[in-house]
Design a protein around this motif. Structure first.
Motif, mmCIF file in Angstrom:
data_model
loop_
_atom_site.group_PDB
_atom_site.id
_atom_site.type_symbol
_atom_site.label_atom_id
_atom_site.label_comp_id
_atom_site.label_asym_id
_atom_site.label_seq_id
_atom_site.Cartn_x
_atom_site.Cartn_y
_atom_site.Cartn_z
ATOM 1 N N UNK A 255 0.821 -1.206 0.000
ATOM 2 C CA UNK A 255 0.000 0.000 0.000
ATOM 3 C C UNK A 255 0.853 1.253 0.000
ATOM 4 N N UNK A 256 0.200 2.388 0.244
ATOM 5 C CA UNK A 256 0.929 3.651 0.394
ATOM 6 C C UNK A 256 1.831 3.514 1.608
ATOM 7 N N UNK A 257 3.046 4.001 1.484
ATOM 8 C CA UNK A 257 4.082 3.741 2.475
ATOM 9 C C UNK A 257 4.644 5.056 3.001
ATOM 10 N N UNK A 258 4.784 5.162 4.323
ATOM 11 C CA UNK A 258 5.236 6.402 4.943
ATOM 12 C C UNK A 258 6.174 6.118 6.116
ATOM 13 N N UNK A 259 7.086 7.035 6.352
ATOM 14 C CA UNK A 259 7.781 7.141 7.633
ATOM 15 C C UNK A 259 7.194 8.362 8.336
ATOM 16 N N UNK A 260 6.855 8.221 9.611
ATOM 17 C CA UNK A 260 6.379 9.320 10.443
ATOM 18 C C UNK A 260 7.369 9.457 11.591
ATOM 19 N N UNK A 261 7.783 10.680 11.926
ATOM 20 C CA UNK A 261 8.789 10.843 12.973
ATOM 21 C C UNK A 261 8.729 12.208 13.630
ATOM 22 N N UNK A 262 9.244 12.256 14.851
ATOM 23 C CA UNK A 262 9.461 13.520 15.541
ATOM 24 C C UNK A 262 10.964 13.835 15.604
ATOM 25 N N UNK A 263 11.752 13.132 14.817
ATOM 26 C CA UNK A 263 13.214 13.288 14.810
ATOM 27 C C UNK A 263 13.578 14.714 14.402
ATOM 28 N N UNK A 264 14.302 15.449 15.262
ATOM 29 C CA UNK A 264 14.650 16.830 14.942
ATOM 30 C C UNK A 264 15.475 16.981 13.667
#
Length: 189
Positions: A171-180
């Protein structure tokens, strides 16, 4: 030119690392990195090997006559996978592993029964792999992950009875992060 920054080195495996599957296809992308909400089920404890990402890119090479040199390449296929080893024996893991309907429990005997299909169907769910190091959270989210390969299970007193599963990320693929390190990157339209 990018500078080296030792603060960007990551070793995931903190207490809050987890693997989640959506209860059904169509579950929206997580908007909270800390708590994915009620639409997601955790697979529970994972084996110490954690999660392993695979990225296989196939290419065709076009050679020209003069000098028998590669003059151009073209991507002909991409396969993205994540592999995990679930250590818990729970209904979520068994449902993914066997592609089975939920267990039924006889109220009189207290015995639960899980019918294993003759042919394991395609098991497709949204998936979120949560990687944590300190305050840094990374979530690999895919709208449709299909479980393809399954490893063998060892039932001995010297090993955990883990269930290895490969999720093909189709499917649609994502990375989600709070990495500064990524916070200052402007969004692309």
């Amino acid at each position: 030119m990018a500078l080296r920054d030792i603060a960007n080195l990551r070793s995931f495996g903190d207490w809050d690392c987890d693997v989640f599957v959506g209860k059904e296809l169509g579950v929206p992308k997580p908007t909270n990195l800390e708590d994915l909400g009620v639409d997601w089920d955790s697979l529970g404890w994972m084996a110490e090997s954690g999660a392993e990402e695979g990225l296989d890119v196939s290419n065709a090479k076009f050679t020209v006559w003069q000098g028998a040199k590669t003059a151009k390449t073209k991507t002909t296929g991409t396969e993205k996978t994540m592999q995990v080893e679930a250590a818990e024996t729970n209904p979520v893991v068994f449902g993914l592993w066997y592609g089975a309907a939920p267990a039924t429990t006889d109220e009189g005997t207290g015995i639960s029964e899980l019918e294993i299909p003759d042919g394991v169907p395609t098991v497709a769910r949204p998936v979120a792999f949560k990687f944590v190091e300190g305050d840094i959270i990374w979530i690999r989210y895919n709208t449709r992950a299909e479980i393809t390969d399954r490893g063998s299970v060892s039932y001995t007193n010297g090993d955990l009875a883990t269930r290895q599963m490969t999720f093909d990320l189709v499917g649609k693929d994502y990375w989600l992060t709070n990495d500064p390190a990524f916070a200052s990157t402007p969004a692309t339209p």
